[in-house]
Design a protein around this motif. Structure first.
Motif, PDB file in Angstrom:
ATOM      1  N   GLY A   1       0.810  -1.210   0.000  1.00  0.00           N
ATOM      2  CA  GLY A   1       0.000   0.000   0.000  1.00  0.00           C
ATOM      3  C   GLY A   1       0.845   1.261   0.000  1.00  0.00           C
ATOM      4  N   ASP A   2       0.198   2.377  -0.264  1.00  0.00           N
ATOM      5  CA  ASP A   2       0.818   3.702  -0.243  1.00  0.00           C
ATOM      6  C   ASP A   2       1.972   3.832  -1.230  1.00  0.00           C
ATOM      7  N   LYS A   3       1.765   3.307  -2.441  1.00  0.00           N
ATOM      8  CA  LYS A   3       2.761   3.472  -3.501  1.00  0.00           C
ATOM      9  C   LYS A   3       2.119   3.284  -4.868  1.00  0.00           C
ATOM     10  N   GLU A   4       2.850   3.645  -5.910  1.00  0.00           N
ATOM     11  CA  GLU A   4       2.375   3.493  -7.282  1.00  0.00           C
ATOM     12  C   GLU A   4       2.630   2.077  -7.777  1.00  0.00           C
ATOM     13  N   HIS A   5       1.722   1.609  -8.634  1.00  0.00           N
ATOM     14  CA  HIS A   5       1.853   0.282  -9.236  1.00  0.00           C
ATOM     15  C   HIS A   5       1.520   0.371 -10.716  1.00  0.00           C
ATOM     16  N   ASN A   6       2.297  -0.354 -11.528  1.00  0.00           N
ATOM     17  CA  ASN A   6       2.054  -0.449 -12.962  1.00  0.00           C
ATOM     18  C   ASN A   6       1.179  -1.665 -13.231  1.00  0.00           C
ATOM     19  N   ILE A   7       0.082  -1.452 -13.919  1.00  0.00           N
ATOM     20  CA  ILE A   7      -0.797  -2.537 -14.323  1.00  0.00           C
ATOM     21  C   ILE A   7      -0.778  -2.557 -15.847  1.00  0.00           C
ATOM     22  N   SER A   8      -0.430  -3.715 -16.409  1.00  0.00           N
ATOM     23  CA  SER A   8      -0.251  -3.821 -17.858  1.00  0.00           C
ATOM     24  C   SER A   8      -1.044  -4.981 -18.427  1.00  0.00           C
ATOM     25  N   THR A   9      -1.390  -4.845 -19.692  1.00  0.00           N
ATOM     26  CA  THR A   9      -2.026  -5.920 -20.449  1.00  0.00           C
ATOM     27  C   THR A   9      -1.396  -5.953 -21.831  1.00  0.00           C
ATOM     28  N   GLU A  10      -1.488  -7.112 -22.477  1.00  0.00           N
ATOM     29  CA  GLU A  10      -1.000  -7.233 -23.840  1.00  0.00           C
ATOM     30  C   GLU A  10      -1.895  -6.402 -24.748  1.00  0.00           C
ATOM     31  N   GLY A  11      -1.273  -5.609 -25.577  1.00  0.00           N
ATOM     32  CA  GLY A  11      -2.013  -4.893 -26.602  1.00  0.00           C
ATOM     33  C   GLY A  11      -1.882  -5.656 -27.908  1.00  0.00           C
ATOM     34  N   GLU A  12      -2.343  -5.063 -28.976  1.00  0.00           N
ATOM     35  CA  GLU A  12      -2.211  -5.745 -30.267  1.00  0.00           C
ATOM     36  C   GLU A  12      -0.745  -5.804 -30.688  1.00  0.00           C
ATOM     37  N   PHE A  13      -0.008  -4.699 -30.479  1.00  0.00           N
ATOM     38  CA  PHE A  13       1.387  -4.658 -30.897  1.00  0.00           C
ATOM     39  C   PHE A  13       2.359  -4.389 -29.749  1.00  0.00           C
ATOM     40  N   GLU A  14       1.884  -3.794 -28.687  1.00  0.00           N
ATOM     41  CA  GLU A  14       2.732  -3.495 -27.525  1.00  0.00           C
ATOM     42  C   GLU A  14       1.867  -3.451 -26.275  1.00  0.00           C
ATOM     43  N   PRO A  15       2.484  -3.567 -25.092  1.00  0.00           N
ATOM     44  CA  PRO A  15       1.688  -3.553 -23.854  1.00  0.00           C
ATOM     45  C   PRO A  15       0.958  -2.222 -23.648  1.00  0.00           C
ATOM     46  N   TYR A  16      -0.167  -2.301 -22.973  1.00  0.00           N
ATOM     47  CA  TYR A  16      -0.949  -1.132 -22.579  1.00  0.00           C
ATOM     48  C   TYR A  16      -0.840  -1.063 -21.062  1.00  0.00           C
ATOM     49  N   THR A  17      -0.383   0.065 -20.529  1.00  0.00           N
ATOM     50  CA  THR A  17      -0.093   0.178 -19.096  1.00  0.00           C
ATOM     51  C   THR A  17      -0.754   1.405 -18.491  1.00  0.00           C
ATOM     52  N   ILE A  18      -1.274   1.220 -17.271  1.00  0.00           N
ATOM     53  CA  ILE A  18      -1.714   2.353 -16.472  1.00  0.00           C
ATOM     54  C   ILE A  18      -0.944   2.312 -15.157  1.00  0.00           C
ATOM     55  N   VAL A  19      -0.823   3.452 -14.528  1.00  0.00           N
ATOM     56  CA  VAL A  19      -0.161   3.553 -13.226  1.00  0.00           C
ATOM     57  C   VAL A  19      -1.199   4.048 -12.231  1.00  0.00           C
ATOM     58  N   ILE A  20      -1.348   3.319 -11.115  1.00  0.00           N
ATOM     59  CA  ILE A  20      -2.280   3.768 -10.090  1.00  0.00           C
ATOM     60  C   ILE A  20      -1.557   3.842  -8.754  1.00  0.00           C
ATOM     61  N   TYR A  21      -1.952   4.803  -7.952  1.00  0.00           N
ATOM     62  CA  TYR A  21      -1.445   4.932  -6.587  1.00  0.00           C
ATOM     63  C   TYR A  21      -2.466   4.258  -5.679  1.00  0.00           C
ATOM     64  N   THR A  22      -1.999   3.301  -4.890  1.00  0.00           N
ATOM     65  CA  THR A  22      -2.909   2.578  -4.006  1.00  0.00           C
ATOM     66  C   THR A  22      -2.654   2.960  -2.556  1.00  0.00           C
ATOM     67  N   GLU A  23      -3.717   3.235  -1.842  1.00  0.00           N
ATOM     68  CA  GLU A  23      -3.625   3.535  -0.413  1.00  0.00           C
ATOM     69  C   GLU A  23      -3.770   2.243   0.379  1.00  0.00           C
ATOM     70  N   SER A  24      -3.017   2.134   1.459  1.00  0.00           N
ATOM     71  CA  SER A  24      -3.081   0.953   2.318  1.00  0.00           C
ATOM     72  C   SER A  24      -4.502   0.720   2.817  1.00  0.00           C
ATOM     73  N   GLY A  25      -4.885  -0.559   2.867  1.00  0.00           N
ATOM     74  CA  GLY A  25      -6.186  -0.939   3.404  1.00  0.00           C
ATOM     75  C   GLY A  25      -7.361  -0.758   2.460  1.00  0.00           C
ATOM     76  N   LYS A  26      -7.110  -0.346   1.211  1.00  0.00           N
ATOM     77  CA  LYS A  26      -8.208  -0.088   0.272  1.00  0.00           C
ATOM     78  C   LYS A  26      -8.200  -1.078  -0.885  1.00  0.00           C
ATOM     79  N   LEU A  27      -9.379  -1.204  -1.505  1.00  0.00           N
ATOM     80  CA  LEU A  27      -9.563  -2.048  -2.680  1.00  0.00           C
ATOM     81  C   LEU A  27      -9.659  -1.190  -3.934  1.00  0.00           C
ATOM     82  N   TYR A  28      -9.142  -1.720  -5.030  1.00  0.00           N
ATOM     83  CA  TYR A  28      -9.177  -1.036  -6.322  1.00  0.00           C
ATOM     84  C   TYR A  28      -9.694  -2.011  -7.365  1.00  0.00           C
TER      85      TYR A  28
END
Length: 149
Positions: free
Chosen positions: A71-98
């Motif tokens: 918790g309390d840090k940024e995380h990269n979430i990625s998926t395969e795209g058609e030609f390259e990965p698609y990534t988002i960055v989210i900041y998650t707070e401790s004790g919470k669900l996303y």
């Protein structure tokens, strides 16, 4: 990145029911649900998912994964795209669900995929099967093998 195997094995019914209770993670962790709705477009396309370069698994319609991160840090979430990965960055707070939705989109050759952070109030009914009547199953994480697709 490495790819994930094409098969999707499911967790036990008791693990599925526990995950659908949406119990907050331990105080120093954040919980991330990644799901894919049951849609006609791209129904046969399976795309890998990663959190901070750790393979979570491959998706298919009406499947979700649950993964805890620090918790309390940024995380990269990625998926395969058609030609390259698609990534988002989210900041998650401790004790919470996303909640993150993976969507299969039209591509030039084969379907691509995108991911998006979704509001908890919108995501929970979807995962519970209250939206569109689709029962969701939870998949076991991992099953990674070298190579994409």
């Amino acid at each position: 990145m490495t790819g994930c195997s094409s098969s999707v094995s499911l967790v036990s019914n008791s693990e599925l029911e526990q995950a659908k209770k949406f119990i907050p993670p331990p105080p120093d962790k954040s919980g991330i649900y990644i799901y894919r709705q049951n849609r006609f477009i791209g129904g046969g396309v399976r795309r890998g998912l990663w959190i901070d370069n750790e393979c979570i698994g491959r998706t298919k319609n009406a499947i979700f994964y649950y993964h805890e991160v620090d918790g309390d840090k940024e995380h990269n979430i990625s998926t395969e795209g058609e030609f390259e990965p698609y990534t988002i960055v989210i900041y998650t707070e401790s004790g919470k669900l996303y909640f993150v939705e993976q969507k299969i989109v039209f591509g030039l050759v084969i379907g691509g995929s995108e991911i998006e952070l979704i509001d908890e109030k919108q995501a929970k009914p979807i995962l519970l099967g209250l939206s569109r009547g689709s029962p969701f199953s939870m998949a076991n994480k991992g099953n990674c093998t070298p190579g994409l697709l």
